[in-house]
Structure formats: structure tokens, C-alpha cells
Design an enzyme around this catalytic site. Structure first.
Site, mmCIF file in Angstrom:
data_model
loop_
_atom_site.group_PDB
_atom_site.id
_atom_site.type_symbol
_atom_site.label_atom_id
_atom_site.label_comp_id
_atom_site.label_asym_id
_atom_site.label_seq_id
_atom_site.Cartn_x
_atom_site.Cartn_y
_atom_site.Cartn_z
ATOM 1 N N GLY A 91 0.913 -1.006 -0.423
ATOM 2 C CA GLY A 91 -0.018 0.298 -0.420
ATOM 3 C C GLY A 91 0.733 1.075 -0.014
ATOM 4 C CB SER A 123 4.203 -3.366 -1.997
ATOM 5 O OG SER A 123 4.266 -2.520 -2.114
ATOM 6 C CB ALA A 124 4.262 -0.366 1.730
ATOM 7 C CG HIS A 160 5.589 -1.856 -7.407
ATOM 8 N ND1 HIS A 160 4.561 -2.792 -8.068
ATOM 9 C CD2 HIS A 160 5.466 -1.532 -6.486
ATOM 10 C CE1 HIS A 160 4.168 -3.095 -6.441
ATOM 11 N NE2 HIS A 160 4.721 -2.550 -5.716
ATOM 12 C CD GLU A 195 5.968 -4.374 -10.468
ATOM 13 O OE1 GLU A 195 5.264 -5.458 -9.389
ATOM 14 O OE2 GLU A 195 5.303 -3.701 -10.265
#
Length: 234
Positions: A91, A123-124, A160, A195
Site C-alpha cells: 500500500g 511492496s511497501a 515495482h 515485478e
């Protein structure tokens, strides 16, 4: 010994949310069936913590683990202290780190992971395992007390990662942004995760997972490439 799975993102190509991570997690958590995962939903902005917890429980149901969000306890460290595994969702990285400071969970997580509690994040959740969040791709929609993160992986992570400029985009490329970071922070090392890739950290070694290479950028944008299944010391 540290045991972490740091994943670039929750989707890869046309896969459903978190689907491509399941094969990695089955191996990573093979000895933890029936155990308790403390989940940090702090990075979620567009959905409530209850909703985020439910989504993750549904997506990871086949792992046969008890997934409990830390917000279920008034003192979030209580759930962390009882957990066998720690998971941190993706997020907004600034929201994630801000809430980690606000709920005073950084030291608790750091101590548990350094003593062998498995940690996984996407991700985060991968970005915040590094030295700082200064190589996140997110907008600073809130302001944490510091950009310093868990520092369990003592370098920078850029999830990413996309090489080159996207057609029609006239702003800086990801390489140009990382070059700016390294001009200001010349002693840092950045690991760029395209990715569909991940790093499996065991002690002071990392293994590249996925179908494409992970990139390492250092001072003056010196580049090293780590192909899938490569194991390196960081």
C-alpha cells in the site's frame, strides 16, 4: 538467523492478487502450518484494516495459518509478541511507516526477526524491511517521524522496478530517480526488484526468486545484475 521473504508486489502480469506469491510462501512457511501470523495492515489506505485483514486471510487460506491483524489488540505489540510469523502488506509506504512509529512496533519486529521469526512482506512491506523508505515509489501522503525503517536488510529496496521510460511519460524514469537518490546518498546501495521477483533472505545471504533478474545500483549508478536463483552475500 534472519529469515525474510521480500516481494516486489502483490501481482505479476495477469495473476490475481497475491496469487503468484503462494508458491514462494508454501516453501517459506512449510514448517509453520497452524501457526499464528501477525499481519500489519497499516499501508492500506483505500480499505479498512478489517477489510485488509479479511482479504489476506482469504487469499492465504490454503497456507493453513492463523492470520490476525495487529489492530485487533489495543496494544499492537501484544499480537506481535505472540506471533510465530510476521507479515506486512503493501500500500502506501509513508502510511505504513508512520503507523509503525505511532504504534511502537518497530523495535518489537526488529528483535523478533533478528532472533529467527520469519518475516514476509510485499511492496511497501518489502520496502520497510530495508534501511529506509527513501526509495519507495509512493507519494508522501503522511509524514512519519523518520524515514528510517526496520533496517533488517541494511540496504535500500525499490519495489515495482520498471526499466526505462513508459511510453507517453515525460517525467523521470526509475533509473533517473534512483540516480538522484545515489547522488545525495552516495554510500547507499539500492536493490531494485522488478515485478514478479523477490529476495529470500537467510542470515547475510539472499536468493533471487522469480523469472527476471534483480538489479543492484550503487554510487554513480554502478550496476550489478543477479539472475533468478542466484545466491549472494549482501
Amino acid at each position: 538467523m534472519k529469515n525474510m521473504l521480500l516481494m516486489s508486489g502483490s501481482k505479476y502480469k495477469n495473476t490475481e492478487y497475491l496469487a503468484h506469491t503462494i508458491k514462494w510462501l508454501k516453501e517459506f512457511l512449510a514448517d509453520y502450518k497452524g501457526k499464528k501470523i501477525a499481519f500489519l495492515p497499516y499501508a492500506g489506505v483505500s480499505r479498512s484494516y478489517d477489510e485488509y485483514e479479511q482479504v489476506v486471510q482469504d487469499k492465504f487460506a490454503e497456507l493453513e495459518l492463523e492470520i490476525v491483524s495487529v489492530h485487533r489488540a489495543k496494544k499492537h505489540t501484544e499480537i506481535l509478541e505472540q506471533a510465530d510469523v510476521i507479515a506486512v502488506g503493501g500500500g502506501n509506504t509513508f502510511c505504513l511507516l508512520n503507523q509503525m512509529y505511532e504504534n511502537k512496533v518497530l523495535d518489537c519486529i526488529r528483535e523478533k526477526v533478528e532472533n529467527g521469526t520469519p518475516y514476509f512482506g510485499w511492496s511497501a512491506g518489502a520496502n520497510v524491511a530495508g534501511a529506509s523508505i527513501m526509495t519507495t515509489n509512493d507519494m508522501p501522503i503522511t509524514y512519519p517521524p523518520s524515514f528510517n525503517a526496520l533496517n533488517l536488510f541494511p540496504h535500500q529496496i525499490n519495489p515495482h522496478f520498471i526499466a526505462g521510460k513508459i511510453q507517453g511519460h515525460n517525467g523521470e524514469s526509475r533509473e533517473e530517480r534512483l540516480k538522484e537518490f545515489l547522488i545525495v546518498n552516495p554510500n547507499s546501495i539500492v536493490y531494485a526488484l522488478p515485478e514478479g521477483t523477490a529476495l529470500h533472505i537467510q542470515g547475510n545471504q539472499a536468493k533471487v526468486l522469480g523469472e527476471t533478474a534483480v538489479l543492484q545500483f550503487s554510487q554513480d549508478m554502478q550496476l550489478k545484475t543477479f539472475e533468478p536463483n542466484t545466491i549472494f552475500t549482501y
